[in-house]
Design a protein around this motif. Structure first.
Motif, PDB file in Angstrom:
ATOM      1  N   PRO A 187       5.592  91.830 -55.237  1.00 27.68           N
ATOM      2  CA  PRO A 187       6.485  90.674 -55.356  1.00 27.68           C
ATOM      3  C   PRO A 187       7.663  90.980 -56.279  1.00 27.68           C
ATOM      4  O   PRO A 187       7.556  91.785 -57.206  1.00 27.68           O
ATOM      5  N   ALA A 188       8.791  90.341 -56.006  1.00 28.58           N
ATOM      6  CA  ALA A 188       9.981  90.521 -56.844  1.00 28.58           C
ATOM      7  C   ALA A 188       9.677  90.110 -58.277  1.00 28.58           C
ATOM      8  O   ALA A 188       8.991  89.113 -58.523  1.00 28.58           O
ATOM      9  N   ASP A 189      10.179  90.884 -59.206  1.00 29.25           N
ATOM     10  CA  ASP A 189      10.013  90.605 -60.632  1.00 29.25           C
ATOM     11  C   ASP A 189      11.367  90.138 -61.174  1.00 29.25           C
ATOM     12  O   ASP A 189      12.254  90.949 -61.420  1.00 29.25           O
ATOM     13  N   TYR A 190      11.516  88.829 -61.363  1.00 28.57           N
ATOM     14  CA  TYR A 190      12.814  88.287 -61.758  1.00 28.57           C
ATOM     15  C   TYR A 190      13.151  88.571 -63.219  1.00 28.57           C
ATOM     16  O   TYR A 190      14.293  88.378 -63.633  1.00 28.57           O
ATOM     17  N   THR A 249       2.629  76.049 -55.486  1.00 29.79           N
ATOM     18  CA  THR A 249       2.983  76.742 -56.724  1.00 29.79           C
ATOM     19  C   THR A 249       4.314  76.247 -57.276  1.00 29.79           C
ATOM     20  O   THR A 249       5.286  76.068 -56.541  1.00 29.79           O
ATOM     21  N   THR A 250       4.357  76.004 -58.579  1.00 29.70           N
ATOM     22  CA  THR A 250       5.607  75.695 -59.270  1.00 29.70           C
ATOM     23  C   THR A 250       5.721  76.617 -60.481  1.00 29.70           C
ATOM     24  O   THR A 250       4.726  76.919 -61.129  1.00 29.70           O
ATOM     25  N   VAL A 251       6.937  77.066 -60.761  1.00 31.13           N
ATOM     26  CA  VAL A 251       7.197  77.942 -61.905  1.00 31.13           C
ATOM     27  C   VAL A 251       8.463  77.452 -62.587  1.00 31.13           C
ATOM     28  O   VAL A 251       9.485  77.234 -61.933  1.00 31.13           O
ATOM     29  N   LYS A 252       8.403  77.273 -63.885  1.00 30.50           N
ATOM     30  CA  LYS A 252       9.565  76.813 -64.621  1.00 30.50           C
ATOM     31  C   LYS A 252      10.726  77.788 -64.445  1.00 30.50           C
ATOM     32  O   LYS A 252      10.572  78.995 -64.564  1.00 30.50           O
ATOM     33  N   GLY A 253      11.880  77.234 -64.137  1.00 32.63           N
ATOM     34  CA  GLY A 253      13.076  78.044 -63.967  1.00 32.63           C
ATOM     35  C   GLY A 253      13.230  78.646 -62.584  1.00 32.63           C
ATOM     36  O   GLY A 253      14.174  79.396 -62.343  1.00 32.63           O
ATOM     37  N   MET A 254      12.298  78.319 -61.657  1.00 29.26           N
ATOM     38  CA  MET A 254      12.352  78.878 -60.308  1.00 29.26           C
ATOM     39  C   MET A 254      12.348  77.768 -59.270  1.00 29.26           C
ATOM     40  O   MET A 254      11.682  76.740 -59.454  1.00 29.26           O
ATOM     41  N   GLN A 255      13.089  77.953 -58.194  1.00 34.07           N
ATOM     42  CA  GLN A 255      12.984  77.061 -57.031  1.00 34.07           C
ATOM     43  C   GLN A 255      12.125  77.763 -55.998  1.00 34.07           C
ATOM     44  O   GLN A 255      12.409  78.899 -55.608  1.00 34.07           O
ATOM     45  N   ILE A 256      11.074  77.085 -55.552  1.00 34.81           N
ATOM     46  CA  ILE A 256      10.118  77.670 -54.620  1.00 34.81           C
ATOM     47  C   ILE A 256       9.974  76.748 -53.416  1.00 34.81           C
ATOM     48  O   ILE A 256       9.624  75.580 -53.560  1.00 34.81           O
ATOM     49  N   ASP A 257      10.267  77.267 -52.229  1.00 36.63           N
ATOM     50  CA  ASP A 257      10.176  76.494 -50.990  1.00 36.63           C
ATOM     51  C   ASP A 257       9.205  77.163 -50.034  1.00 36.63           C
ATOM     52  O   ASP A 257       9.325  78.369 -49.762  1.00 36.63           O
ATOM     53  N   LYS A 258       8.249  76.402 -49.517  1.00 40.82           N
ATOM     54  CA  LYS A 258       7.314  76.960 -48.532  1.00 40.82           C
ATOM     55  C   LYS A 258       8.069  77.312 -47.259  1.00 40.82           C
ATOM     56  O   LYS A 258       8.834  76.503 -46.726  1.00 40.82           O
ATOM     57  N   LEU A 259       7.838  78.530 -46.761  1.00 48.57           N
ATOM     58  CA  LEU A 259       8.527  78.996 -45.559  1.00 48.57           C
ATOM     59  C   LEU A 259       7.609  79.011 -44.347  1.00 48.57           C
ATOM     60  O   LEU A 259       7.917  78.401 -43.326  1.00 48.57           O
ATOM     61  N   LEU A 260       6.481  79.717 -44.445  1.00 49.21           N
ATOM     62  CA  LEU A 260       5.587  79.881 -43.300  1.00 49.21           C
ATOM     63  C   LEU A 260       4.131  79.871 -43.752  1.00 49.21           C
ATOM     64  O   LEU A 260       3.787  80.463 -44.782  1.00 49.21           O
ATOM     65  N   ASP A 261       3.278  79.213 -42.976  1.00 51.75           N
ATOM     66  CA  ASP A 261       1.841  79.312 -43.220  1.00 51.75           C
ATOM     67  C   ASP A 261       1.369  80.709 -42.869  1.00 51.75           C
ATOM     68  O   ASP A 261       1.941  81.399 -42.009  1.00 51.75           O
ATOM     69  N   VAL A 275      11.783  82.181 -52.786  1.00 50.92           N
ATOM     70  CA  VAL A 275      11.844  82.024 -54.238  1.00 50.92           C
ATOM     71  C   VAL A 275      13.230  82.437 -54.738  1.00 50.92           C
ATOM     72  O   VAL A 275      13.790  83.450 -54.314  1.00 50.92           O
ATOM     73  N   SER A 276      13.779  81.634 -55.625  1.00 55.60           N
ATOM     74  CA  SER A 276      15.038  81.981 -56.302  1.00 55.60           C
ATOM     75  C   SER A 276      15.032  81.314 -57.674  1.00 55.60           C
ATOM     76  O   SER A 276      14.248  80.393 -57.933  1.00 55.60           O
ATOM     77  N   THR A 277      15.889  81.772 -58.547  1.00 55.82           N
ATOM     78  CA  THR A 277      15.992  81.124 -59.853  1.00 55.82           C
ATOM     79  C   THR A 277      16.780  79.827 -59.704  1.00 55.82           C
ATOM     80  O   THR A 277      17.682  79.726 -58.874  1.00 55.82           O
ATOM     81  N   THR A 278      16.427  78.830 -60.510  1.00 63.70           N
ATOM     82  CA  THR A 278      17.174  77.571 -60.452  1.00 63.70           C
ATOM     83  C   THR A 278      18.617  77.780 -60.877  1.00 63.70           C
ATOM     84  O   THR A 278      19.505  77.026 -60.476  1.00 63.70           O
ATOM     85  N   ARG A 279      18.867  78.831 -61.642  1.00 55.97           N
ATOM     86  CA  ARG A 279      20.222  79.157 -62.073  1.00 55.97           C
ATOM     87  C   ARG A 279      21.117  79.477 -60.877  1.00 55.97           C
ATOM     88  O   ARG A 279      22.311  79.170 -60.875  1.00 55.97           O
ATOM     89  N   LYS A 280      20.528  80.068 -59.828  1.00 52.06           N
ATOM     90  CA  LYS A 280      21.311  80.469 -58.660  1.00 52.06           C
ATOM     91  C   LYS A 280      21.102  79.565 -57.445  1.00 52.06           C
ATOM     92  O   LYS A 280      21.881  79.600 -56.500  1.00 52.06           O
ATOM     93  N   ALA A 281      20.036  78.785 -57.456  1.00 53.10           N
ATOM     94  CA  ALA A 281      19.569  78.112 -56.251  1.00 53.10           C
ATOM     95  C   ALA A 281      20.602  77.215 -55.578  1.00 53.10           C
ATOM     96  O   ALA A 281      20.576  77.028 -54.360  1.00 53.10           O
ATOM     97  N   SER A 282      21.524  76.639 -56.346  1.00 57.66           N
ATOM     98  CA  SER A 282      22.487  75.709 -55.769  1.00 57.66           C
ATOM     99  C   SER A 282      23.773  76.378 -55.288  1.00 57.66           C
ATOM    100  O   SER A 282      24.669  75.705 -54.784  1.00 57.66           O
ATOM    101  N   ARG A 283      23.862  77.701 -55.425  1.00 56.71           N
ATOM    102  CA  ARG A 283      25.051  78.393 -54.952  1.00 56.71           C
ATOM    103  C   ARG A 283      25.150  78.273 -53.435  1.00 56.71           C
ATOM    104  O   ARG A 283      24.140  78.415 -52.721  1.00 56.71           O
ATOM    105  N   PRO A 284      26.351  78.026 -52.904  1.00 58.67           N
ATOM    106  CA  PRO A 284      26.499  77.757 -51.456  1.00 58.67           C
ATOM    107  C   PRO A 284      25.886  78.822 -50.549  1.00 58.67           C
ATOM    108  O   PRO A 284      25.239  78.490 -49.554  1.00 58.67           O
ATOM    109  N   LYS A 285      26.067  80.104 -50.866  1.00 60.81           N
ATOM    110  CA  LYS A 285      25.514  81.155 -50.012  1.00 60.81           C
ATOM    111  C   LYS A 285      23.995  81.088 -49.990  1.00 60.81           C
ATOM    112  O   LYS A 285      23.367  81.240 -48.938  1.00 60.81           O
TER     113      LYS A 285
END
Length: 295
Positions: free
Chosen positions: A132-135, A151-163, A269-279
């Motif tokens: 797994p990526a090590d942020y 799963t929730t992690v402080k400072g990270m945005q986590i979205d379920k993609l596939l079962d 998974v992405s950091t909340t710092r970057k998660a809202s960037r348009p790309k």
């Protein structure tokens, strides 16, 4: 003094291990199968050991080869990550995605043309890793990770993609030998080292605790296991989202209807710092939409 073999030999070895095929390794590396064979022979000569058993139309790692793969995988991944970080200085506008090799090959890349057609202005840098990526170490924009449901992690945005729905898969020839789940007693089971509980949990669900879930062949990655199954070495536990293309193409068969859903789905998974960037928003939404579409 560092004793390091040719990097071309190491690249050929690593690719051949993932595919269990010199032909497919050559296709990935953009060289001929003969070149891959020569590079691996040179590596074997340097080491003084045989890394592969050569069979007609397929290859198989020797015990020494499996040990060598386990020892060089992490250093090669660190070398790759270090190189990616340096190259990223000239690719600052590219969105970096880190994912498992099998997920990239079997899910993301088959959908890549659609992604590029929708967002041709977004340059993407795809990095694969068995881990797994090590942020804290790597500055990826997005990663695909297998995490516990919810799963929730402080400072990270986590979205379920596939079962992660799992079930046995094998070549059409092997499928002729296993008409009932109990017939698995008489075939070779293929195991993926990072997912050691897949077989025992599926067998338990199927009421087959009498079958030795540890028997069979061990492999370092899901991609190796999948290609071993395609090449008729035995029966593997496949992840539905990653084997559908091979089943549709007739390379793999799903011999039974018993499906076990893991409690550890694929997540974006992405950091909340970057998660809202348009790309990142655009690519995340594209992935979530693609996950809803049939193969």
């Amino acid at each position: 003094m560092l004793h390091i073999p040719s990097t071309s030999g190491l690249r050929a070895f690593e690719a051949a291990c993932r595919y269990l095929s010199f032909n497919q390794a050559a296709e990935e590396l953009g060289v001929t199968p003969g070149a891959v064979s020569r590079q691996i022979q040179s590596l074997e000569h340097y080491l003084g050991k045989t890394l592969f058993h050569r069979h007609h139309k397929k290859v198989e790692l020797t015990a020494v080869g499996r040990q060598y793969l386990s020892e060089v995988t992490v250093p090669l991944e660190k070398l790759s990550a270090a190189s990616v970080r340096l190259r990223s200085e000239t690719l600052r506008n590219a969105l970096s995605i880190c994912t498992y090799p099998t997920f990239a090959i079997n899910w993301l890349i088959p959908r890549w043309a659609n992604l590029y057609e929708k967002y041709p202005e977004i340059d993407i840098q795809l990095i694969t890793s068995l881990n797994p990526a090590d942020y804290e170490r790597d500055d990826f924009d997005l990663s695909i990770q297998v995490l516990a449901e919810g799963t929730t992690v402080k400072g990270m945005q986590i979205d379920k993609l596939l079962d992660v729905d799992t079930y046995p898969v094998c070549s059409p020839k092997i499928a002729e030998q296993i008409k009932h789940p109990a017939d698995l007693q008489n075939v070779v089971l293929l195991h993926e080292n990072p997912r050691p509980t897949d077989w025992p949990r599926w067998l338990h669900m199927a009421g087959l605790d009498s079958i030795d879930s540890s028997k069979g062949l061990q492999f370092e990655s899901a991609n190796m296991v999948q290609h071993a199954a395609i090449n008729g070495l035995g029966v593997a536990i496949g992840i539905d989202a990653l084997v559908q293309e091979d089943i549709k193409a007739g390379r793999l068969v799903k011999p039974f209807d018993i499906v076990r859903r893991s409690g550890f789905p694929f997540h974006i998974v992405s950091t909340t710092r970057k998660a809202s960037r348009p790309k990142l928003v655009a690519i995340r939404e594209w992935m979530l939409e693609a996950a809803k579409q049939p193969v």
